[in-house]
Design an enzyme around this catalytic site. Structure first.
Site, PDB file in Angstrom:
ATOM      1  N   ASP A 313       0.856  -1.173   0.000  1.00  0.00           N
ATOM      2  CA  ASP A 313       0.000   0.000   0.000  1.00  0.00           C
ATOM      3  C   ASP A 313       0.904   1.239   0.000  1.00  0.00           C
ATOM      4  OD1 ASP A 313      -3.222   0.489   1.592  1.00  0.00           O
ATOM      5  OD2 ASP A 313      -2.110   1.784   0.228  1.00  0.00           O
ATOM      6  N   GLU A 519     -10.719   6.646   4.498  1.00  0.00           N
ATOM      7  CA  GLU A 519      -9.774   5.952   5.378  1.00  0.00           C
ATOM      8  C   GLU A 519      -9.942   6.376   6.840  1.00  0.00           C
ATOM      9  OE1 GLU A 519      -6.475   6.037   1.840  1.00  0.00           O
ATOM     10  OE2 GLU A 519      -5.923   5.040   3.697  1.00  0.00           O
TER      11      GLU A 519
END
Ligand code: GLC
Length: 636
Positions: A313, A519
């Site tokens: 990521d 997020e």
């Protein structure tokens, strides 16, 4: 010619021979990797055999566009570039501007010794959501409510086409998280709390990449065509199972539970030829997924025979330690050794190159691990066809945001609407609404706000507010488009009770909900609707008949108001095509959506998922009332 002259010519000829030999020009005809007549395996083997360690490490990097140039790509042999959330070449950049940028980077990559093309990656997670004028589809939670894999496949194909219209070849989609706690700020990126529904929704992968042939070997990535993209199943594994839904935190569950709840989406994704898989920031039982050799190499590669590449990521390596970057040498060794192949290192890429070079030269990391990583990456690039067609095709720019895709998005919006309450009884439904009334009220903060109805990961990482950055239809506009011309539509965002009572409205439509987030910024321990939402509900619904439409990335606290509300619709984050909401409100189409996740009564019940022993929801998983289209009321 005197001796001196002959000597000079001889030296020149020898030097020329050496140069040609070193550059490989002599065996140009033997450059199998450049010849599509050879098998992909042969081409990979040939190319890897020619590469220096520096060239190999460059292929393992994906850097952010702001921190690199064509010259730097060439200098460091970098093989991939990305846009992080909201990273654009120019404000409201056109498709042509995006292509110009991608092609400029490509020139840098192709000017290296071996001319290995690069690819560009972006989060196209509900349409090409970073790009001005793109079609914005409902977020995954809404697609889960449709229960329609074939629709989701068509959305994948439309998204791929709009992404290639901007010259980009790689999308970090689909997110196949199984969100088990709606307090998680990424729950709207998850199709469902149910692993089987998530598996069904992986049908988006053949939409994005192309249909995998039946005889394709197990685990082999498959991408075909100039209108398809490299997909990415994420975030491996257990990202949606963290304690209290805390983003990037720890998923505590035994192996059997991990395999039954969080792994099935990867079984389906790999069987459908997904080309890449992204590691999760989160941990499993205290071990960081970015350092998890057993699950990445042991299970994903050796047991499931995944042949694509695993990507980290964004700054995922940095976050292996706490605090991040506390020991970057350890993090790089741990991530590479675990089996991650490509690393999103937005800006510290020279550090990555220096450290990994040292680790290989000091035998801490075997060349075989580097060759495995590079081989997988090259495999996907060759399968993608960018060796033969490295530059973007400007002829595709016309597909960005086309009406056909907007119609598809409108269909998805319709099918994603979940009707939770409809009048005080089944024989006295409020919906579908009549198109003809003297005067109606539309109220609420989310009635006329494209940014709100699209949610996070739209134009900006955290989303936007207002209508000037997006092309689409707000729900208010959709209502105005649908009602009879003689019906007066009054819009007041935050009306007081007196206004509601004293204007003779036939009914009201109240549209409220969450503000955009992405997020960790969406993590919420209370899941309340921000004010003035609740106040608008009570002011309006306490006075006249009301339909409340909730715009949210997940179930939110609604139980205290349900008794006041006459009709209640969960609209999730519908995206740019708000017309789909009016389609079902006014009976052009019936409500068909079903809850993709449990709607709790109170947050202290959480986590609570279908199948749990103590299951006491306000509305259960799979719930959704239906209505029939009322043709008489709806002129097409
Ligand atoms: C983000 C997300 C991931 C995304 C990546 C690139 O932090 O975790 O889903 O694909 O970075 O933007």
């Amino acid at each position: 010619m005197d001796l001196e002259g002959m000597a000079k010519i001889s030296i020149l000829l020898v030097g020329l021979w050496l140069l040609v030999n070193w550059s490989g020009l002599l065996d140009a005809k033997n450059m199998k990797y450049k010849n599509p007549k050879h098998s992909t395996d042969t081409r990979v083997e040939d190319l890897v055999s020619r590469m220096t360690l520096e060239e190999k490490i460059g292929q393992m990097l994906q850097v952010e566009r702001k921190y690199v140039s064509a010259d730097l790509l060439k200098k460091y042999f970098i093989g991939a570039v990305l846009s992080e959330g909201g990273s654009i070449p120019a404000p409201q950049a056109s498709a042509e501007t995006w292509i110009d940028m991608v092609n400029e980077f490509q020139k840098g990559a192709l000017s290296t010794r071996l001319g290995i093309p690069m690819f560009y990656g972006i989060d196209a997670v509900h349409g090409h959501n970073t790009v001005h004028n793109a079609t914005i589809f409902p977020h995954n939670i809404g697609l889960g409510a449709t229960r329609d894999p074939e629709l989701v496949k068509r959305i994948g194909a439309a998204t791929a086409l709009e992404v290639r219209a901007t010259g980009i070849q790689y999308v970090y989609s689909p997110c196949i998280a199984v969100c088990r706690d709606p307090r998680w700020g990424r729950c709207y990126e998850s199709f469902s709390e149910d692993p089987e529904l998530v598996q069904a929704m992986t049908e988006i992968i053949p939409g994005l990449q192309g249909d995998i042939p039946n005889d394709s070997p197990k685990g082999v990535p498959f991408i075909t065509g100039k209108e398809k993209v490299i997909g990415c199943a994420k975030h491996y594994v257990g990202d949606g199972g963290t304690i209290n839904g805390i983003d990037e935190h720890n998923t505590v569950i035994d192996r059997d539970g991990l395999m039954k709840i969080h792994m099935p989406g990867y079984f389906s994704s790999i069987s459908k030829g997904v080309a890449t898989i992204m590691a999760s920031y989160s941990s499993w039982n205290g071990v960081k997924m970015h350092a998890h050799h057993d699950l990445i190499t042991g299970f994903l590669k050796n047991t499931l025979h995944f042949k694509g590449f695993v990507i980290s990521d964004f700054e995922g390596l940095d976050r292996i330690t706490s605090p991040p970057r506390a020991n970057i040498t350890y993090s790089i060794e741990a991530g590479v050794s675990a089996g991650i192949d490509m690393f999103m290192v937005p800006k510290h890429y020279t550090e990555f190159i220096d450290v990994l070079t040292m680790l290989v030269k000091n035998k801490h990391i075997p060349m075989s691990r580097i060759d495995d990583a590079v081989g997988r990456i090259l495999w996907v690039k060759l399968m993608m066809g960018i060796f033969e067609n490295p530059f973007a095709d400007y002829s595709l720019v016309k597909y960005l945001g086309i009406q056909e895709h907007r119609n598809l998005a409108r269909e998805a919006v319709r099918k994603s609407m979940v009707l939770l309450k409809n009048g005080e009884s089944a024989d006295k439904p409020l919906l579908p609404l009549p198109k003809k009334s003297p005067k109606i009220l539309v109220a609420g903060s989310h009635a006329d706000n494209l940014g709100y109805q699209c949610g996070g990961w739209t134009i900006e990482w955290q989303g936007v507010s207002g209508n000037n950055l997006l092309k689409g239809t707000t729900i208010l506009t959709a209502v105005k488009n649908t009602v009879d011309p003689e019906t007066t539509v009054v819009y007041k965002e935050n009306p007081d009770v007196e206004f509601v009572k004293s204007n003779g409205f036939s009914y009201a439509i109240v549209i409220v909900g969450e503000h955009p987030y992405a997020e960790m910024y969406g993590d919420s321990m209370n899941l309340t609707i921000p004010e003035p939402g609740p106040k608008i509900i009570t002011n309006v619904c306490g006075a006249i008949k009301c339909v409340v439409i909730i715009i949210s990335g997940r179930p939110v606290v609604i139980e205290p108001y349900v008794g006041l509300i006459d009709a209640l619709v969960a609209a999730w984050l519908p995206g740019s095509e708000g017309q789909g909401v009016a389609d079902v409100l006014y009976g052009g189409y019936g409500f068909t959506g079903k809850l993709p996740r449990t709607w709790f009564k109170t947050v202290d019940q959480l986590p609570m998922n279908v199948g749990d022993p103590h299951y006491d929801p306000l509305f259960p998983f799979g719930f959704g009332l239906s209505t029939k289209p009322s043709k008489a009321l709806y002129s097409s």
